[in-house]
Design a protein around this motif. Structure first.
Motif, short mmCIF file in Angstrom:
data_model
loop_
_atom_site.label_atom_id
_atom_site.label_comp_id
_atom_site.label_asym_id
_atom_site.label_seq_id
_atom_site.Cartn_x
_atom_site.Cartn_y
_atom_site.Cartn_z
N SER A 105 1.00 -1.01 0.04
CA SER A 105 0.14 0.09 0.02
C SER A 105 1.30 1.35 -0.05
O SER A 105 1.85 1.16 0.62
CB SER A 105 -0.86 -0.12 1.23
OG SER A 105 -0.03 0.01 2.30
N PRO A 106 0.31 2.12 -0.45
CA PRO A 106 1.30 3.67 -0.85
C PRO A 106 1.26 4.26 1.11
O PRO A 106 2.40 4.57 1.55
CB PRO A 106 0.05 4.12 -1.21
CG PRO A 106 -0.32 3.51 -2.33
CD PRO A 106 -0.79 2.47 -1.55
N ARG A 107 0.97 3.87 1.17
CA ARG A 107 0.36 3.96 2.84
C ARG A 107 1.92 3.57 4.02
O ARG A 107 2.65 4.31 4.83
CB ARG A 107 -0.51 4.24 3.78
CG ARG A 107 -0.61 4.14 5.55
CD ARG A 107 -2.14 4.34 6.23
NE ARG A 107 -2.60 4.57 5.50
CZ ARG A 107 -4.41 5.06 5.78
NH1 ARG A 107 -4.54 3.57 7.16
NH2 ARG A 107 -5.13 5.26 4.88
N GLU A 108 1.76 2.02 3.64
CA GLU A 108 3.57 1.56 4.29
C GLU A 108 4.63 1.99 3.32
O GLU A 108 5.19 1.67 4.24
CB GLU A 108 2.57 0.23 3.12
CG GLU A 108 4.12 -0.38 3.93
CD GLU A 108 4.08 -1.87 3.69
OE1 GLU A 108 4.67 -3.16 4.76
OE2 GLU A 108 3.84 -2.11 3.42
N VAL A 109 4.75 1.72 1.92
CA VAL A 109 5.98 2.74 1.89
C VAL A 109 6.57 4.74 1.77
O VAL A 109 7.25 4.06 3.22
CB VAL A 109 5.99 3.67 -0.02
CG1 VAL A 109 6.31 4.07 -0.71
CG2 VAL A 109 5.37 1.60 -0.65
N ILE A 110 5.56 5.20 1.90
CA ILE A 110 5.28 6.39 3.08
C ILE A 110 5.82 6.22 4.36
O ILE A 110 6.85 6.86 5.42
CB ILE A 110 4.60 7.65 3.04
CG1 ILE A 110 3.88 7.49 1.34
CG2 ILE A 110 4.46 8.55 4.55
CD1 ILE A 110 2.90 8.65 1.31
N ALA A 111 5.32 5.18 5.42
CA ALA A 111 5.80 5.26 6.55
C ALA A 111 6.75 4.40 6.71
O ALA A 111 8.18 4.89 7.66
CB ALA A 111 5.14 4.07 6.98
N ARG A 112 7.21 3.77 5.81
CA ARG A 112 9.03 3.21 5.34
C ARG A 112 10.00 4.39 5.26
O ARG A 112 10.60 4.80 6.32
CB ARG A 112 9.62 1.80 4.50
CG ARG A 112 8.88 1.07 4.29
CD ARG A 112 8.54 0.27 6.05
NE ARG A 112 8.17 -1.28 6.02
CZ ARG A 112 8.61 -2.22 5.39
NH1 ARG A 112 9.54 -2.63 4.86
NH2 ARG A 112 8.02 -3.33 6.00
N ILE A 113 9.70 5.39 3.94
CA ILE A 113 10.22 6.31 4.46
C ILE A 113 10.25 6.70 5.06
O ILE A 113 11.49 7.32 5.92
CB ILE A 113 9.96 7.66 3.30
CG1 ILE A 113 10.01 6.13 1.86
CG2 ILE A 113 10.14 8.49 2.30
CD1 ILE A 113 9.11 6.94 0.64
N LYS A 114 9.31 7.52 6.45
CA LYS A 114 9.45 7.90 7.09
C LYS A 114 10.36 7.67 8.38
O LYS A 114 11.56 7.99 8.92
CB LYS A 114 8.33 8.73 7.68
CG LYS A 114 7.30 9.59 6.93
CD LYS A 114 6.21 9.81 7.01
CE LYS A 114 4.93 10.86 6.49
NZ LYS A 114 3.72 11.14 6.70
#
Length: 235
Positions: A105-114
């Motif tokens: 999910s895009p949300r998971e990608v953004i969480a990993r980046i953060k």
């Protein structure tokens, strides 16, 4: 504004990631070809790279390897559709910082980046706190924390970013026994399903570079059944 390079040969994934990342305030550059992605990553500066494994002309593993050889230390998150853990381990062994299996999910990608950004910020604060301790020396090994350089018997050697981080972590904890799970958590910042190969491979590579006889290490020693410890050789 944080800049991200998104590399995937599926237009739908590129569009999905670009839309969600831009909504979060990131500036996105994209590529669908491996050779093109490598050229962009070498010519421009990015804060993060999201990199698919299966790409035309050059795969994500080779791109990661080339970037690390060129000393491009931008955090890389590997995107893979493969279920085989060997592919994920290989990416991490050659210098990727994290991985995500498709579908995601895009949300998971953004969480990993953060999460990576937070760790980098913490490391910067720690570096400031350690300014007075710019040089760590044990035996004939000398690590320069400000310039990320290591000398063995006065001769400079080349270490990958993870090898340097691993060496300094051990040198600062001389004589302490450190298990593989702790190293996975502190150096790679995750629990990789109990897999220890990534640690063992990095230890082996490090020994090849710092030990006179890697098969009979004097510095980075194995404590069977427990993990590893860093010793100062007896003179």
């Amino acid at each position: 504004m944080k800049k991200i390079l998104v590399v995937d040969d599926e237009p739908s994934i590129v569009t999905l990631l670009t839309f969600n990342l831009e909504k979060e305030g990131y500036q996105v550059t994209s590529a669908t070809d491996g050779q093109e992605a490598l050229e962009i990553a070498l010519m421009q500066s990015f804060d993060f790279i999201l990199l698919d494994v299966m790409l035309p002309h050059m795969d994500g593993i080779e791109i990661t390897k080339r970037l690390r050889q060129e000393k491009v230390n931008t955090p890389i998150i590997i995107l893979t559709a493969k279920d085989d853990p060997i592919d994920r381990i290989l990416g991490l062994e050659i210098g990727a910082d994290d991985y995500l299996s498709k579908p995601f999910s895009p949300r998971e990608v953004i969480a990993r980046i953060k999460a990576i950004a937070r760790r980098m910020s913490q490391n910067e604060v720690q570096a400031i706190d350690e300014e007075k301790e710019e040089i760590v020396k044990i035996g004939s090994i000398e690590a320069d924390l400000s310039n990320y350089q290591v000398k063995v018997k006065g001769e400079q050697i080349f270490l990958t970013p993870k090898e340097f981080e691993l060496l300094v972590y051990f040198m600062k904890r001389k004589d302490r026994v450190i298990d593989r799970d702790t190293l996975l958590d502190r150096i790679w910042h995750f629990d990789f399903d109990g897999q220890s190969r990534i640690v063992d491979v990095h230890i082996s590579h490090l020994r090849e570079k710092i030990e006179d006889d890697p098969k009979h290490p004097q510095y980075l020693q194995t404590v069977r059944g427990f993990g590893y410890t860093f010793k100062e050789p007896h003179r």
